[in-house]
Design an enzyme around this catalytic site. Structure first.
Site, PDB file in Angstrom:
ATOM      1  N   GLU A  91     180.525  93.143  17.026  1.00 55.98           N
ATOM      2  CA  GLU A  91     180.425  91.661  17.114  1.00 55.98           C
ATOM      3  C   GLU A  91     181.136  91.050  18.474  1.00 55.98           C
ATOM      4  O   GLU A  91     181.657  91.949  19.099  1.00 55.98           O
ATOM      5  CB  GLU A  91     180.768  90.963  15.969  1.00 55.98           C
ATOM      6  CG  GLU A  91     182.279  90.918  15.686  1.00 55.98           C
ATOM      7  CD  GLU A  91     182.660  90.025  14.408  1.00 55.98           C
ATOM      8  OE1 GLU A  91     181.914  89.433  14.034  1.00 55.98           O
ATOM      9  OE2 GLU A  91     183.706  90.527  14.005  1.00 55.98           O
TER      10      GLU A  91
ATOM     11  N   LEU B 178     182.689  90.184  11.051  1.00 55.32           N
ATOM     12  CA  LEU B 178     182.538  88.847  10.047  1.00 55.32           C
ATOM     13  C   LEU B 178     181.150  88.699   9.706  1.00 55.32           C
ATOM     14  O   LEU B 178     180.052  89.087  10.628  1.00 55.32           O
ATOM     15  CB  LEU B 178     183.021  87.581  11.001  1.00 55.32           C
ATOM     16  CG  LEU B 178     182.876  86.492  10.023  1.00 55.32           C
ATOM     17  CD1 LEU B 178     183.835  86.436   9.045  1.00 55.32           C
ATOM     18  CD2 LEU B 178     183.161  85.187  10.940  1.00 55.32           C
TER      19      LEU B 178
ATOM     20  N   LYS C 174     188.230  85.477   8.124  1.00 55.07           N
ATOM     21  CA  LYS C 174     188.177  84.704   9.257  1.00 55.07           C
ATOM     22  C   LYS C 174     189.511  84.099   9.419  1.00 55.07           C
ATOM     23  O   LYS C 174     189.980  83.015   8.817  1.00 55.07           O
ATOM     24  CB  LYS C 174     187.275  83.645   8.855  1.00 55.07           C
ATOM     25  CG  LYS C 174     186.782  83.084  10.446  1.00 55.07           C
ATOM     26  CD  LYS C 174     185.264  82.351  10.170  1.00 55.07           C
ATOM     27  CE  LYS C 174     184.974  81.433  11.131  1.00 55.07           C
ATOM     28  NZ  LYS C 174     184.964  81.938  12.390  1.00 55.07           N
TER      29      LYS C 174
ATOM     30  N   TYR D  97     190.402  80.171   8.449  1.00 59.13           N
ATOM     31  CA  TYR D  97     189.762  78.822   8.914  1.00 59.13           C
ATOM     32  C   TYR D  97     188.243  79.095   8.703  1.00 59.13           C
ATOM     33  O   TYR D  97     187.567  80.304   8.611  1.00 59.13           O
ATOM     34  CB  TYR D  97     190.076  78.484  10.397  1.00 59.13           C
ATOM     35  CG  TYR D  97     189.365  79.253  11.437  1.00 59.13           C
ATOM     36  CD1 TYR D  97     189.853  80.423  11.774  1.00 59.13           C
ATOM     37  CD2 TYR D  97     188.219  78.536  12.047  1.00 59.13           C
ATOM     38  CE1 TYR D  97     189.152  81.081  12.653  1.00 59.13           C
ATOM     39  CE2 TYR D  97     187.607  79.210  13.003  1.00 59.13           C
ATOM     40  CZ  TYR D  97     187.935  80.607  13.490  1.00 59.13           C
ATOM     41  OH  TYR D  97     187.307  80.991  14.413  1.00 59.13           O
TER      42      TYR D  97
HETATM   43  N1  PDD Z   1     182.860  81.843  14.937  1.00 53.89           N
HETATM   44  N2  PDD Z   1     181.991  86.561  14.509  1.00 53.89           N
HETATM   45  C1  PDD Z   1     183.086  86.229  14.662  1.00 53.89           C
HETATM   46  C2  PDD Z   1     184.342  86.836  15.315  1.00 53.89           C
HETATM   47  C3  PDD Z   1     183.318  84.539  14.779  1.00 53.89           C
HETATM   48  O1  PDD Z   1     184.293  84.108  14.885  1.00 53.89           O
HETATM   49  C4  PDD Z   1     181.974  84.074  14.344  1.00 53.89           C
HETATM   50  C5  PDD Z   1     182.039  82.444  14.146  1.00 53.89           C
HETATM   51  C6  PDD Z   1     180.832  84.660  14.013  1.00 53.89           C
HETATM   52  C7  PDD Z   1     179.764  83.895  13.479  1.00 53.89           C
HETATM   53  O2  PDD Z   1     179.825  83.770  12.135  1.00 53.89           O
HETATM   54  P1  PDD Z   1     179.094  82.239  11.839  1.00 53.89           P
HETATM   55  O3  PDD Z   1     177.801  82.609  11.744  1.00 53.89           O
HETATM   56  O4  PDD Z   1     179.716  81.915  10.130  1.00 53.89           O
HETATM   57  O5  PDD Z   1     179.543  81.102  12.514  1.00 53.89           O
HETATM   58  C8  PDD Z   1     180.984  86.159  14.194  1.00 53.89           C
HETATM   59  C9  PDD Z   1     182.998  80.478  14.798  1.00 53.89           C
HETATM   60  C10 PDD Z   1     181.872  79.564  15.104  1.00 53.89           C
HETATM   61  C11 PDD Z   1     184.440  79.891  15.497  1.00 53.89           C
HETATM   62  O6  PDD Z   1     185.129  80.985  15.841  1.00 53.89           O
HETATM   63  O7  PDD Z   1     184.651  78.788  15.724  1.00 53.89           O
END
Ligand code: PDD
Length: 296
Positions: free
Chosen positions: A182, A206, A149, A31
């Site tokens: 993270e 990620l 993801k 996703y």
């Molecule tokens: N989450 N690390 C993890 C485990 C994440 O699930 C996310 C993003 C990030 C940050 O990635 P980005 O900057 O591309 O949003 C880092 C999204 C917001 C979610 O789970 O909905």
């Protein structure tokens, strides 16, 4: 509310997925979460590229071109009259008999949900939020690579449960080698000795899109940036700490375990630069013509 399901917009009540969907049965799917500013989806290409990459890392073929997904995203936003929103695009392995074999599922299920984005409390940005380092370790890259993801979020959920028990907002997980990775839904940065530090991709994280933008902005502003391996002992004495994600943007951190931090100038400067970057992006997309985002 209208949801884009399997190629068409349907009212939310009709937006149901089979109990035999392997996304439901096994968390088998991928996703993206995107943020929409003034009707423009920020970093849309980057999010979609990461979606296709995640899919390819689990051997899932998305049977649509990127342009077709873009059109569906904007159709969903328009159908719901949304301009400041978030979009959740899910691609599961699809419907098939019980069993792990991906070949049991002939067609992926594609769902696009667009919803109004409720602003986070102002105090989170003014005062910062608290982090803990949980016992739960981040998935090993060699076992379930955090760069995928995926719909399988139990690793993050277990860390979130611990985080809530300890009264904190977000976690910073360590990997099995004791290195910072993270958060449950965010990347982490800290500023120390004049350098902006963040765990490298090799630590098992990620590659957050917001993380990438922030690194570029920091370099552009002449800040030293170090992507590397860090321990909690590196983090605790930092001058500033913040987390990043698509929906949070940059959020200052006021506490990691028992260590406290002020909301610092570097965090404020980078958040301002991020907002400006968003504005430029939105203006550029709008300048390309209304058909791209569907609003006049
Ligand atoms: N989450 N690390 C993890 C485990 C994440 O699930 C996310 C993003 C990030 C940050 O990635 P980005 O900057 O591309 O949003 C880092 C999204 C917001 C979610 O789970 O909905």
């Amino acid at each position: 509310m209208q949801v884009h399901l399997k190629g068409r917009l349907v009212p939310v009540k009709e937006a149901v997925v089979s109990v035999f969907d392997h996304g439901f049965l096994y968390g088998d799917g991928v996703y993206e979460t995107m943020r929409v500013y003034e009707g423009v989806t920020f970093m849309l290409d980057e999010h979609l590229r990461r979606l296709y990459r995640s899919a390819s890392m689990i051997g899932l073929t998305i049977p649509l071109e990127m342009d077709s997904l873009k059109t569906s995203i904007y159709d969903t936003l328009i159908a719901n009259s949304l301009k400041n929103a978030f979009v959740r695009l899910t691609v599961s392995r699809g419907h098939g008999p019980i069993g792990l074999d991906p070949d049991l599922c002939p067609e992926p299920t594609i769902v696009i949900i667009a919803q109004e984005l409720k602003d986070y409390p102002k105090s989170f940005y003014e005062k910062g939020i608290s982090l803990v380092i949980p016992e739960t370790k981040r998935n090993l890259m060699e076992a379930l690579n955090p760069r995928i993801k995926s719909l399988n979020f139990l690793n993050n959920i277990l860390a979130k449960i611990e985080t809530k028990k300890r009264g904190a907002y977000e976690a910073v997980m360590l990997n099995v080698y004791g290195k910072l990775t993270e958060g449950t839904i965010s990347n982490v940065f800290f500023y120390k000795d004049g350098i902006l530090c963040t765990p490298s991709l090799e630590c098992g994280i990620l590659d957050g899109i917001t993380r990438g933008v922030v690194i570029d902005l920091a370099l552009r502003d002449g800040l030293g940036v170090k992507e590397g391996e860090f321990t909690k002992e590196d983090l605790y004495p930092a001058a500033e700490v913040f987390i990043t994600s698509t929906t949070l943007e940059l959020m200052p951190v006021s506490k990691v375990d028992d260590q406290k931090y002020a909301v610092g100038n570097i965090t404020k400067l980078l958040h301002k630069a991020y907002r400006e970057e968003v504005n430029v992006y939105v203006a550029n997309v709008k300048a390309e013509g209304p058909s791209l985002w569907g609003y006049e």
